[in-house]
Design an enzyme around this catalytic site. Sequence first.
Site, mmCIF file in Angstrom:
data_model
loop_
_atom_site.group_PDB
_atom_site.id
_atom_site.type_symbol
_atom_site.label_atom_id
_atom_site.label_comp_id
_atom_site.label_asym_id
_atom_site.label_seq_id
_atom_site.Cartn_x
_atom_site.Cartn_y
_atom_site.Cartn_z
ATOM 1 N N LYS A 106 46.935 28.925 59.866
ATOM 2 C CA LYS A 106 47.343 28.508 58.528
ATOM 3 C C LYS A 106 48.483 27.496 58.634
ATOM 4 O O LYS A 106 49.397 27.657 59.440
ATOM 5 C CB LYS A 106 47.816 29.717 57.715
ATOM 6 C CG LYS A 106 46.707 30.467 57.013
ATOM 7 C CD LYS A 106 47.288 31.470 56.033
ATOM 8 C CE LYS A 106 46.200 32.078 55.161
ATOM 9 N NZ LYS A 106 46.760 32.982 54.140
ATOM 10 N N GLU A 121 39.830 45.427 44.030
ATOM 11 C CA GLU A 121 40.334 45.855 42.725
ATOM 12 C C GLU A 121 39.703 47.161 42.260
ATOM 13 O O GLU A 121 40.382 48.014 41.666
ATOM 14 C CB GLU A 121 40.081 44.755 41.688
ATOM 15 C CG GLU A 121 40.886 43.494 41.903
ATOM 16 C CD GLU A 121 40.211 42.503 42.842
ATOM 17 O OE1 GLU A 121 40.776 41.414 43.056
ATOM 18 O OE2 GLU A 121 39.119 42.828 43.373
ATOM 19 N N ARG A 140 37.481 42.664 37.335
ATOM 20 C CA ARG A 140 36.570 43.061 38.403
ATOM 21 C C ARG A 140 36.494 44.585 38.542
ATOM 22 O O ARG A 140 35.637 45.096 39.262
ATOM 23 C CB ARG A 140 37.022 42.442 39.726
ATOM 24 C CG ARG A 140 37.253 40.946 39.642
ATOM 25 C CD ARG A 140 37.656 40.349 40.966
ATOM 26 N NE ARG A 140 36.509 40.181 41.838
ATOM 27 C CZ ARG A 140 36.557 39.593 43.034
ATOM 28 N NH1 ARG A 140 37.698 39.154 43.505
ATOM 29 N NH2 ARG A 140 35.475 39.468 43.765
#
Length: 607
Positions: free
Chosen positions: A278, A356, A384
């Site tokens: 990253k 979730e 969700r």
Amino acid sequence: MDSILAHINSPDDLRQLDRKQLPELAKEIRALIVDSVQQTGGHISSNLGVVELTLALHYVFNTPDDRFVWDVGHQSYTHKIITGRRDQMHTMRQQKGLSGFPKRSESLYDAFGVGHSSTSISAALGMAVAAQAKGDSRRAVAIIGDGALTAGQAYEALAHAGDLSANLLVILNDNEMSISKNVGGMSNYLARLLSGKFYASAREGSKKVLEKIPPAWELARRAEEHVKGMVIPGTLFEEMGFNYIGPIDGHDLDTLIATLGNLRERKGPQFLHIVTKKGKGYEPAEQQPGKYHGVSPANSKASGPSYTQVFGQWLCDMARESEDLIGITPAMCDGSGLNDFADQYPDRYFDVGIAEQHAVTLAAGIACEGKKPVVAIYSTFLQRAYDQLIHDVALQNLPVLFAIDRGGLVGADGATHAGSFDLSYLRCIPNMVVMAPSDENECRQMLTTGYRYNGPSAVRYPRGTGTGALIEPALSTLEIGKAEIKRQGEKIAIFAFGTLLKAALEAAETLNATVVNMRFVKPLDHSVIEKMANDHDLIITIEENTHLGGAGSGVAEWLLSIGNTTPIEIMGLPDKFIDHGDHQQLLADCGLDVKGIINSANKHFPA
């Protein structure tokens, strides 16, 4: 030196380059990404990590005929740059500019609109199945990060794909979880070998021969799995029906191009595991990839604590008072303001990953045992877990507090991240208490109220800084269902839900209107509603939520139920998805500002 990037207006231009030019092109793209994001805000770390992968994909595959689906999509800046949008990068996330995510209406190269995690494999598999049904040779590629593999949908799609013969390539961009350190010359060599025709043909040929001798075939199968398991961590994906290749260096263009070229010719489900860094090429992002995941424009300045910070401070304060408090987040520790709580109370903090549904049912289980869970979640992500919210929490009337961040519009992040529907989808659920604070102090009071309530509750607050209200240190509560009259006027009564109270008070000065801070979306203060309707000629409700089925609808339903015919004007977000842009300007465009309130009132009282 002449810029290579200046001549890249489409992937066709990219494919005309010599491979030796690609590393220099990658440097130019990184510089453009850093410069653009400093102007517009956005995601730096994730985008810098996939520059080489993106170049290799477009170099090998025939886009837009071949389909790429970028999971979440916040790593698609290089993809946008080389698909004809280079000169628009300075408009990224700005009103009427480029979206921060792939968007089908923006470009033919954006095969699927994204923004939420872990959908790429399902979507790309659907495209591969459709291509197979039509007899098309196009390829479908899903690019998914290791974090997105914490969501169940990704595994549901993998399990289904492994059971089909559709030509799907899944690329795992492993940039954080460090699934394996087996990266380097030998690993790259094995990837090229295992993805090539020689290994594939030899494997299939041996399989046909040995299948006729069952004991020998079983021995050979186990031996192959054992050998591959020693050098590559792909047993899970092999068992799911994929041909696993990797891990390889995601910044080695030669290996990427060679491996992708081989995989493009392979039939059936393929899985390529790459390892990237990253923030690659930009030292601040390399050193602190989390900090540079999403950044604000260089000239932006915060004024006072954000609602997220108010929640984070409240959580720590309440945890000191109550040992029963448990904090839960679905992979949004930093975004939801839980960093301090996680540091101070590690045994009471749970980051469940991008899951979730699990987060909500986990909270339900914790509540069953007498603890008090607080689920910190974005409005758009709570969507969700709607079934779990209804079935596992509300139906059982369990004391779970939902701290719902990013309620309403979210400015630059746009429609995929906007919390436009929560008041509507929450108020229709039995047993729920739903609150919308008008300022930071009221937010703190409502969180305390919800925590101490013996049932399911939700406090819905916006993104960004508040009004500058003085925040009282006490953990005080509000009377559930009690509104507050903020201004007494004539003829017009404005019912404000949430932070639009400020605009309502300003408009009321011009209109000489009564203003009520409703505070509670559910239960509503029926006595105040009835009194205001009896004493005024017009009721205006205002909320930063879709006007369909929201708080205003609740007011209208109550008045209708008691036979009150006072005219009512329901003001909220229009029945459409709102694109990215400046938050205040978007509200004005929707008529949810001072001018909009005045205009709505004047429609009923023409001069």
